[in-house]
Design a protein around this motif. Structure first.
Motif, PDB file in Angstrom:
ATOM      1  N   ALA A 203       0.826  -1.209   0.000  1.00 45.57           N
ATOM      2  CA  ALA A 203       0.000   0.000   0.000  1.00 45.57           C
ATOM      3  C   ALA A 203       0.861   1.260   0.000  1.00 45.57           C
ATOM      4  O   ALA A 203       0.553   2.246  -0.692  1.00 45.57           O
ATOM      5  N   LEU A 204       1.958   1.247   0.757  1.00 48.03           N
ATOM      6  CA  LEU A 204       2.871   2.391   0.767  1.00 48.03           C
ATOM      7  C   LEU A 204       3.422   2.648  -0.625  1.00 48.03           C
ATOM      8  O   LEU A 204       3.481   3.798  -1.090  1.00 48.03           O
ATOM      9  N   GLY A 205       3.851   1.578  -1.301  1.00 56.45           N
ATOM     10  CA  GLY A 205       4.359   1.734  -2.656  1.00 56.45           C
ATOM     11  C   GLY A 205       3.322   2.323  -3.588  1.00 56.45           C
ATOM     12  O   GLY A 205       3.623   3.208  -4.407  1.00 56.45           O
ATOM     13  N   ALA A 206       2.078   1.851  -3.471  1.00 55.68           N
ATOM     14  CA  ALA A 206       1.006   2.372  -4.324  1.00 55.68           C
ATOM     15  C   ALA A 206       0.776   3.855  -4.060  1.00 55.68           C
ATOM     16  O   ALA A 206       0.618   4.653  -4.996  1.00 55.68           O
ATOM     17  N   TRP A 207       0.762   4.252  -2.793  1.00 55.53           N
ATOM     18  CA  TRP A 207       0.522   5.661  -2.467  1.00 55.53           C
ATOM     19  C   TRP A 207       1.658   6.562  -2.956  1.00 55.53           C
ATOM     20  O   TRP A 207       1.413   7.674  -3.445  1.00 55.53           O
ATOM     21  N   ILE A 208       2.892   6.106  -2.823  1.00 58.08           N
ATOM     22  CA  ILE A 208       4.017   6.902  -3.331  1.00 58.08           C
ATOM     23  C   ILE A 208       3.880   7.100  -4.838  1.00 58.08           C
ATOM     24  O   ILE A 208       4.092   8.202  -5.370  1.00 58.08           O
ATOM     25  N   LEU A 209       3.515   6.036  -5.538  1.00 61.94           N
ATOM     26  CA  LEU A 209       3.324   6.138  -6.981  1.00 61.94           C
ATOM     27  C   LEU A 209       2.184   7.084  -7.320  1.00 61.94           C
ATOM     28  O   LEU A 209       2.288   7.900  -8.249  1.00 61.94           O
ATOM     29  N   ILE A 210       1.071   6.977  -6.597  1.00 61.97           N
ATOM     30  CA  ILE A 210      -0.085   7.836  -6.871  1.00 61.97           C
ATOM     31  C   ILE A 210       0.295   9.307  -6.747  1.00 61.97           C
ATOM     32  O   ILE A 210      -0.017  10.126  -7.624  1.00 61.97           O
ATOM     33  N   LEU A 247     -12.058  -2.198  -6.817  1.00 60.73           N
ATOM     34  CA  LEU A 247     -12.638  -2.578  -5.529  1.00 60.73           C
ATOM     35  C   LEU A 247     -13.792  -3.565  -5.709  1.00 60.73           C
ATOM     36  O   LEU A 247     -13.839  -4.608  -5.041  1.00 60.73           O
ATOM     37  N   PHE A 248     -14.679  -3.248  -6.624  1.00 61.17           N
ATOM     38  CA  PHE A 248     -15.866  -4.089  -6.807  1.00 61.17           C
ATOM     39  C   PHE A 248     -15.573  -5.340  -7.632  1.00 61.17           C
ATOM     40  O   PHE A 248     -15.965  -6.442  -7.259  1.00 61.17           O
ATOM     41  N   VAL A 249     -14.847  -5.187  -8.729  1.00 62.93           N
ATOM     42  CA  VAL A 249     -14.536  -6.346  -9.568  1.00 62.93           C
ATOM     43  C   VAL A 249     -13.588  -7.288  -8.833  1.00 62.93           C
ATOM     44  O   VAL A 249     -13.695  -8.523  -8.946  1.00 62.93           O
ATOM     45  N   GLY A 250     -12.670  -6.726  -8.063  1.00 62.83           N
ATOM     46  CA  GLY A 250     -11.704  -7.530  -7.328  1.00 62.83           C
ATOM     47  C   GLY A 250     -12.193  -8.007  -5.985  1.00 62.83           C
ATOM     48  O   GLY A 250     -11.427  -8.594  -5.222  1.00 62.83           O
ATOM     49  N   ARG A 251     -13.465  -7.761  -5.669  1.00 62.53           N
ATOM     50  CA  ARG A 251     -14.093  -8.259  -4.439  1.00 62.53           C
ATOM     51  C   ARG A 251     -13.319  -7.855  -3.183  1.00 62.53           C
ATOM     52  O   ARG A 251     -13.076  -8.658  -2.286  1.00 62.53           O
ATOM     53  N   ASN A 252     -12.933  -6.592  -3.165  1.00 62.08           N
ATOM     54  CA  ASN A 252     -12.310  -5.993  -1.983  1.00 62.08           C
ATOM     55  C   ASN A 252     -10.940  -6.581  -1.657  1.00 62.08           C
ATOM     56  O   ASN A 252     -10.453  -6.444  -0.537  1.00 62.08           O
ATOM     57  N   ASP A 253     -10.303  -7.234  -2.615  1.00 60.93           N
ATOM     58  CA  ASP A 253      -8.945  -7.722  -2.416  1.00 60.93           C
ATOM     59  C   ASP A 253      -7.993  -6.527  -2.319  1.00 60.93           C
ATOM     60  O   ASP A 253      -7.974  -5.684  -3.223  1.00 60.93           O
ATOM     61  N   PRO A 254      -7.188  -6.417  -1.251  1.00 53.36           N
ATOM     62  CA  PRO A 254      -6.343  -5.224  -1.086  1.00 53.36           C
ATOM     63  C   PRO A 254      -5.284  -5.071  -2.169  1.00 53.36           C
ATOM     64  O   PRO A 254      -4.890  -3.946  -2.492  1.00 53.36           O
ATOM     65  N   GLY A 255      -4.817  -6.180  -2.728  1.00 57.04           N
ATOM     66  CA  GLY A 255      -3.862  -6.077  -3.829  1.00 57.04           C
ATOM     67  C   GLY A 255      -4.488  -5.420  -5.042  1.00 57.04           C
ATOM     68  O   GLY A 255      -3.876  -4.546  -5.686  1.00 57.04           O
ATOM     69  N   PHE A 256      -5.714  -5.805  -5.367  1.00 53.60           N
ATOM     70  CA  PHE A 256      -6.415  -5.192  -6.492  1.00 53.60           C
ATOM     71  C   PHE A 256      -6.792  -3.746  -6.186  1.00 53.60           C
ATOM     72  O   PHE A 256      -6.704  -2.873  -7.051  1.00 53.60           O
ATOM     73  N   VAL A 257      -7.228  -3.493  -4.961  1.00 51.83           N
ATOM     74  CA  VAL A 257      -7.630  -2.136  -4.580  1.00 51.83           C
ATOM     75  C   VAL A 257      -6.470  -1.158  -4.744  1.00 51.83           C
ATOM     76  O   VAL A 257      -6.655  -0.035  -5.231  1.00 51.83           O
ATOM     77  N   HIS A 258      -5.266  -1.576  -4.378  1.00 53.86           N
ATOM     78  CA  HIS A 258      -4.133  -0.658  -4.449  1.00 53.86           C
ATOM     79  C   HIS A 258      -3.481  -0.619  -5.831  1.00 53.86           C
ATOM     80  O   HIS A 258      -2.738   0.325  -6.134  1.00 53.86           O
ATOM     81  N   ASN A 259      -3.739  -1.602  -6.671  1.00 53.90           N
ATOM     82  CA  ASN A 259      -3.263  -1.530  -8.054  1.00 53.90           C
ATOM     83  C   ASN A 259      -4.291  -0.873  -8.973  1.00 53.90           C
ATOM     84  O   ASN A 259      -3.936  -0.419 -10.066  1.00 53.90           O
ATOM     85  N   GLY A 260      -5.561  -0.830  -8.548  1.00 50.83           N
ATOM     86  CA  GLY A 260      -6.599  -0.197  -9.354  1.00 50.83           C
ATOM     87  C   GLY A 260      -6.303   1.258  -9.695  1.00 50.83           C
ATOM     88  O   GLY A 260      -6.401   1.665 -10.866  1.00 50.83           O
ATOM     89  N   PRO A 261      -5.935   2.091  -8.708  1.00 54.80           N
ATOM     90  CA  PRO A 261      -5.602   3.480  -9.051  1.00 54.80           C
ATOM     91  C   PRO A 261      -4.406   3.594  -9.977  1.00 54.80           C
ATOM     92  O   PRO A 261      -4.347   4.500 -10.819  1.00 54.80           O
ATOM     93  N   LEU A 262      -3.459   2.669  -9.841  1.00 51.36           N
ATOM     94  CA  LEU A 262      -2.295   2.692 -10.735  1.00 51.36           C
ATOM     95  C   LEU A 262      -2.716   2.367 -12.161  1.00 51.36           C
ATOM     96  O   LEU A 262      -2.228   2.972 -13.125  1.00 51.36           O
ATOM     97  N   ALA A 263      -3.646   1.413 -12.319  1.00 48.37           N
ATOM     98  CA  ALA A 263      -4.154   1.091 -13.649  1.00 48.37           C
ATOM     99  C   ALA A 263      -4.821   2.302 -14.275  1.00 48.37           C
ATOM    100  O   ALA A 263      -4.616   2.617 -15.461  1.00 48.37           O
TER     101      ALA A 263
END
Length: 400
Positions: A203-210, A247-263
């Motif tokens: 999550a930290l990595g995702a936020w730094i990238l965002i 969030l919805f397609v990935g069924r609240n999986d945190p890996g998908f949630v934090h890669n979603g904004p990067l996508a």
């Protein structure tokens, strides 16, 4: 006004370069949090060393190939106009260095260290600048042909295709040549799950990238007089779209949630300066869903062991961003215009072909000459101990 404007432009583009440089910490922590604990040190060392090698490769060969300019003149000449050309190099270098950082996530946990550094040099020196020259410097007359044929150039404001799709498709070639991690897929069809080692670090990595991405996109204007709040707003909306759909397609999986904004941010780079914010929201949403679906498909059905899912995230969402610029950038859908869907298709496909072919040549040659993989024993022990001779954390407390 010229004397005032030049230092302002230097500061503007320098701040952008620093923000994107910080994104490489995001790449590092995103990979560190995703891989198993025995490979965390390797993730950190790779990203830093890849950046250093990328700097040398881009300084000596890459920038000259892309823009026909070198920096071997006397320092007095280089420092003219407040050194604007030097800071421009720094800024564009951070884009180039993102390519091996993207590849690093796909080949994690089983790649040898020094062959990867060699690949980094070759990719940043020759493969990436080839398409960069075509897309951003009008090289080989291809943009002129697109303008004559479709009425518009290939448009990629901040690198959906030039950086992300190129990095993702190079990574696919590398992953296919490298093969899956040992034990990941059994001959009987079972799949061994390798869950992330640290969701907080991921999550930290995702936020730094965002956060850094707003420098990536907004500062792509390169001069202060061309800055646009529309780019910032569209980046924000695409990030939100990617997050919510993942969030919805990935069924609240945190890996998908934090890669979603990067996508979403990958996809919006190309058309962030020409889309309406609602078009950016749709672009990011499609990218978030595309990532979740294609990551699951490649890992579970096609058995392509792309550890961080960099081909779906960067390769496919980047290509989608190139096409989306031609769709939502049109005036019919509220965009500013000046884009052509036909030109976007041709430019995107060309980028994919150059990237995948270049990646296959570079990694294929290195595989034949030196080998790409750690030995079974080294992979079992982990890259940290096998390559760097130290683990991320001590096995036991040390008080002496």
């Amino acid at each position: 006004m010229h004397d005032i404007k030049t230092p302002s432009d230097v500061l503007f583009i320098l701040l952008g370069a620093i923000m994107i440089l910080a994104m490489h910490a995001g790449f590092a922590f995103l990979e560190l949090g995703t891989v198993r604990r025995k490979n965390q040190v390797n993730a950190l060392v790779k990203i830093l060393c890849d950046f250093a090698i990328s700097t040398l490769a881009y300084f000596v060969f890459g920038y000259a190939l892309a823009y026909g300019q070198h920096f071997y003149a006397p320092a007095a000449e280089l420092s003219q106009h407040s050194g604007f050309e030097l800071t421009k190099f720094f800024f564009l270098l951070t884009f180039a260095a993102a390519v091996p950082a993207i590849v690093s996530g796909g080949i994690a946990e089983r790649a040898r260290f020094y062959p990867q550094l060699a690949a980094t040099f070759l990719l940043v020196a020759f493969v990436y600048p080839l398409f960069e020259r075509i897309a951003w410097n009008g090289g080989f007359g291809i943009q002129d042909w697109l303008l004559a044929t479709f009425g518009a150039n290939f448009h990629d404001f901040a690198g959906s295709v030039v950086v992300h799709a190129v990095g993702g498709w190079i990574a696919l070639a590398a992953v296919l040549l490298l093969g899956a991690r040992r034990g990941r897929y059994a001959k009987t069809g079972e799949i061994s799950a390798h869950p992330p080692s640290s969701i907080p670090f991921l999550a930290l990595g995702a936020w730094i990238l965002i956060v850094g991405w707003f420098g990536f996109n907004v500062m792509s204007a390169q001069t202060l007089d061309k800055i646009s709040g529309l780019v910032a707003m569209n980046s924000l909306m695409a990030m939100v779209g990617g997050t919510l759909v993942a969030l919805f397609v990935g069924r609240n999986d945190p890996g998908f949630v934090h890669n979603g904004p990067l996508a979403g941010l990958v996809a919006i780079c190309a058309g962030s300066d020409v889309m309406h914010p609602l078009g950016a929201l749709a672009t990011g949403g499609v990218a978030g869903g595309l990532f979740v679906y294609m990551f699951t498909l490649t890992q579970n059905r096609w058995k392509i062991d792309d550890v961080l899912g960099v081909w779906p995230l960067h390769g496919l969402c980047g290509a989608w961003g190139g096409l989306a610029a031609g769709i939502f950038g049109s005036t019919a859908l509220g965009g500013i215009g000046g884009v052509s869907f036909g030109a976007q298709v041709v430019g995107t496909v060309l980028g994919v072909v150059i990237a995948f072919t270049g990646g296959a040549i570079v990694y294929g040659a290195l595989k034949a000459a030196f080998g790409l993989r750690l030995s079974p024993e080294e992979e079992f022990n982990g890259a940290d101990l096998s390559i760097h001779k130290i683990a991320a954390t001590a096995e036991r407390d040390t008080y002496w």
